[in-house]
Enzyme design. Structure first.
Site, PDB file in Angstrom:
ATOM      1  N   ASP A 343       2.287   9.767 -26.429  1.00 49.55           N
ATOM      2  CA  ASP A 343       3.669  10.170 -26.647  1.00 49.55           C
ATOM      3  C   ASP A 343       4.384  10.367 -25.311  1.00 49.55           C
ATOM      4  O   ASP A 343       3.832  10.978 -24.379  1.00 49.55           O
ATOM      5  CB  ASP A 343       3.678  11.475 -27.453  1.00 49.55           C
ATOM      6  CG  ASP A 343       5.068  12.012 -27.683  1.00 49.55           C
ATOM      7  OD1 ASP A 343       5.838  11.352 -28.400  1.00 49.55           O
ATOM      8  OD2 ASP A 343       5.381  13.099 -27.146  1.00 49.55           O
ATOM      9  N   GLU A 379       3.955   5.015 -25.360  1.00 56.47           N
ATOM     10  CA  GLU A 379       5.371   5.092 -25.689  1.00 56.47           C
ATOM     11  C   GLU A 379       6.069   5.122 -24.328  1.00 56.47           C
ATOM     12  O   GLU A 379       6.089   6.166 -23.663  1.00 56.47           O
ATOM     13  CB  GLU A 379       5.692   6.351 -26.485  1.00 56.47           C
ATOM     14  CG  GLU A 379       7.152   6.417 -26.887  1.00 56.47           C
ATOM     15  CD  GLU A 379       7.516   7.721 -27.594  1.00 56.47           C
ATOM     16  OE1 GLU A 379       8.419   7.691 -28.453  1.00 56.47           O
ATOM     17  OE2 GLU A 379       6.915   8.763 -27.279  1.00 56.47           O
TER      18      GLU A 379
END
Length: 723
Positions: A343, A379
């Site tokens: 993330d 990401e």
């Protein structure tokens, strides 16, 4: 209580069969107390006697699995210098293998008194309001479990939430729903196998905290991007008793592996649940705030925040890097997971201010003999300045391709000037990944993900509808590149509903036949809606959970057929880039872009902003990479016709190209919910429309048609069958 010196490593609580070794890293502590809790919540404190390389440690004989514990750290309280030690606060072990319970949002869990953030230290004891760490039994019978090790180019990822996927499934016993055990239940496995996915990418399962601000609104942190325990499976997803979430998680992984399905984890190493200077004191803040967090140099009371959550971990500190690497290795070696999606990964590469692809984080990943061999997905952005880094990660990495999402959405809703971008994205985004030696599988393609609209909502809403989040619809992205097809929200008009169904099939066909790794958002295959909520992070309810009583069965079959179609045809999952040149002396090129009139696309065509249609020829005899055993890979050839205009369009199959000779049969037309390939899963015995070169193929408005070349050469067909 008897305590022996023990060892500084491994950090955390380690049961050895005779007792448990406890070790905690802190540079600033003057004293560390291990706090043991019995079943009635009574606390016994034991000072850890030894200090080795800033690790406080000790071994307690006869302390074993199931023991609840935490720490109290004595040391400096000087927020202006970055120090926030407070022995009144029970702290979570950063290396805890299991954590039980939730935070009760009492004033005692904060480092200050309410209304006095810069006032004196809060001396209220927080133990009664804190989760407790658990000593776990590390032993588990893995049997013959092995990582499936599915090649990246053959992967199809299914992004899914452990609870949301199973919470309302009537075929799973009620006491198991929403748990790791439910995800391993035969009913869940049947669905995953029917789809044909190769990997589940689980939304965060590291132990996380339900934010106090959400609790005050009667909501919960559903997504889980609020980690506090990087080695502990979240206890809220466990059906078993105290400390048994580790065994339950392992059994889930073992079961999925037995079905040939990989397990990937969405991990949140960029920040923790402790927030900014006004956040609670739960773990790292009280252990060694200045070591673990990036603090503002001009005033170290405040936190540098490139994540939008209040804090960022200090990736320049070796013990922070060690924590992350120890966590990753633990999940691979002890929990047998197959890879990770990081993330806001750009935040992990910020050593000073800028994102640096030569940062220490990338260096240690590159040299680690365990982690460098699993799937690593970034990401590739954060919320800081210069944080959008799509295409800029090192060669080991795959990336969530945000440009793919944006350009495919724009093309399918007929936005002007998107043709060349669409072609790059459909063929693997060589403009982003080829120059640094990566392959098409560097691109993880997606149209929808947990963050944003579901596929059903993408074609049903022009605007976000996040009122249920309690923020007056101010949260969530306002520009979604969505189109409601003529009506906002649920519609009874048959024409609107038919157009929405077609648009969903357009998105799915483009996603699953594009080069790269496709990622399907869990629930898109059954028509899951969030009622227009594009930021359902706090909706732990029917807004987010799968509704297994409202399955769009034609859509489910279409998606499953598409995935199996992709698995069967290697031309859609090449290991190497298209070159646009003849391969192995074959007269035809490996790829060609064609206008609707049958002529090759020119530079002028690519630059014409009004053009919203094109065709692409994929040569099944032009695959340069050998198979897994070194054999030549040969496939059928395909002709894909894209029409993003409102009106039907005729595409001419040019007769003057020798590599296009013979007959073509229609295998996909997104104006209908069928995939008609030769496989038993795809379309049954329906008659397929056939065309000769020189004929015209009618493509309905806003539709995609896929044609397969019919080849009567028995030798080639035999070779293809062995590919």
């Amino acid at each position: 209580m008897t305590i022996h010196p023990g060892a500084p490593y491994p950090l955390g609580a380690t049961y050895d069969g005779a007792g448990t070794n406890f070790s905690l890293f802190t540079e600033v502590a003057e004293k560390v107390e291990l706090c043991l809790f019995d079943e009635a919540g009574r606390e016994t404190r034991v000072e850890l006697p030894e200090v080795t390389a800033f690790c406080r440690h000790g071994h307690l004989p006869h302390v074993g699995p199931g023991q609840l514990y935490g720490y109290r750290v004595h040391g400096p309280w000087n927020p202006a210098a970055g120090h926030r030690c407070n022995p009144a606060k029970l702290l979570i072990d950063p290396y805890a293998k299991a954590i039980e319970g939730e935070v009760t949002w009492n004033e005692a869990v904060f480092p200050y008194h309410f209304g006095q953030p810069d006032g004196p230290r809060n001396e209220l004891d927080s133990a009664a309001f804190m989760p407790k760490c658990v000593v776990v039994d590390p032993y588990f019978d893995w049997g013959s479990d092995r990582h499936p090790a599915i090649p990246a180019h053959q992967s199809v990822i299914y992004e899914v939430h452990v609870k949301g996927f199973t919470q309302r499934n009537p075929d799973i016993p009620e006491e198991l729903r929403g748990t790791y055990a439910a995800l391993a239940h035969p009913a869940a496995i049947r669905h995953l196998k029917k789809l044909g996915i190769t990997a589940v990418e689980l939304m965060p399962v590291h132990h996380f905290i339900h934010d106090g601000t959400l609790a005050a609104r009667g909501l919960r942190n559903y997504w889980g991007y609020n980690s506090i325990g990087y080695l502990a499976p979240h206890d809220g997803y466990a059906a078993a008793g105290i400390g048994q979430q580790v065994q339950e998680f392992k059994q889930m992984v073992k079961t999925l592996h037995a079905e040939g399905i990989e397990v990937l984890l969405d991990v949140v190493y960029n920040h923790t649940a402790e927030g900014n200077h006004l956040g609670p004191l739960l773990s790292l803040k009280g252990i060694d705030n200045a070591a673990y967090y990036r603090l503002m140099p001009e005033d170290r009371r405040y936190y540098m925040d490139t994540t939008g959550t209040g804090n960022s971990l200090n990736m320049r500190h070796p013990s922070v890097l060690q924590l992350i690497m120890d966590s990753l290795r633990y999940w691979v070696q002890e929990m047998h997971v197959d890879g990770f999606r990081f993330d806001l990964a750009a935040a992990l590469a910020r050593e000073l201010h800028d994102v640096d692809r030569l940062s220490s984080f990338f260096d240690i990943i590159q040299q680690d003999p365990v982690i460098r061999q699993v799937k690593l997905i970034a990401e590739p952005w954060d919320v800081g300045e210069g944080g959008y880094q799509v295409g800029n990660f090192p060669p080991l990495w795959h990336e969530w391709n945000g440009k793919y999402r944006d350009e495919v959405r724009d093309f399918c809703r007929s936005t002007e000037g998107t043709l060349d971008e669409f072609a790059y994205r459909f063929t693997g985004s060589s403009d982003l990944y080829e120059s640094d030696g990566r392959s098409p599988s560097a691109s993880v393609n997606f149209v929808t993900a947990h963050d944003g609209f579901t596929l059903e909502d993408l074609v049903s809403y022009n605007e976000k509808h996040n009122e249920a989040n309690g923020e007056n619809n101010r949260d969530g992205e306002g520009y979604n590149r969505s189109w409601n097809c003529g009506a906002e929200g649920p519609a009874d008009d048959p024409a609107v509903r038919a157009l929405r169904d077609r648009q969903k099939r357009n998105f799915l066909t483009t996603l699953l036949l594009a080069q790269g790794i496709p990622m399907l958002l869990g629930g898109d295959e059954i028509g899951r809606t969030q009622r227009g909520n594009n930021n359902a992070y706090c909706q732990d309810n029917e807004i987010s959970w799968f509704d297994w009583q409202a399955i769009d069965r034609p859509l489910l079959r279409f998606v499953a057929d598409l995935i199996h179609f992709r698995h069967r045809h290697p031309v859609f999952r090449r290991r190497r880039w298209f070159q646009g040149v003849p391969v192995r002396g074959n007269e035809g090129r490996d790829i060609a872009w064609i206008r609707p009139d049958g002529q090759p696309m020119s530079d002028r065509d690519w630059l014409d902003a009004s053009v919203r249609s094109l065709a692409v020829f994929l040569n099944g005899q032009g695959i340069p990479s050998p198979g897994e055993r070194g054999e030549r890979v040969v496939d059928d050839s395909f002709y894909l016709l894209f029409n993003a205009h409102w009106d039907p369009l005729s595409f001419r199959l040019a007769p003057d190209r020798p590599d296009w000779g013979g007959r073509w049969v229609q295998v996909i037309d997104t104006s209908t919910p069928h995939v008609r390939d030769e496989g038993p899963e795809e379309g049954g015995a329906e008659e397929r429309r056939a065309y000769d070169c020189g004929e015209e193929v009618r493509v309905e408005g806003r539709s995609v048609v896929v044609l397969k070349k019919v080849d009567g050469d028995p030798a080639l067909r035999a070779l293809r069958g062995g590919a």
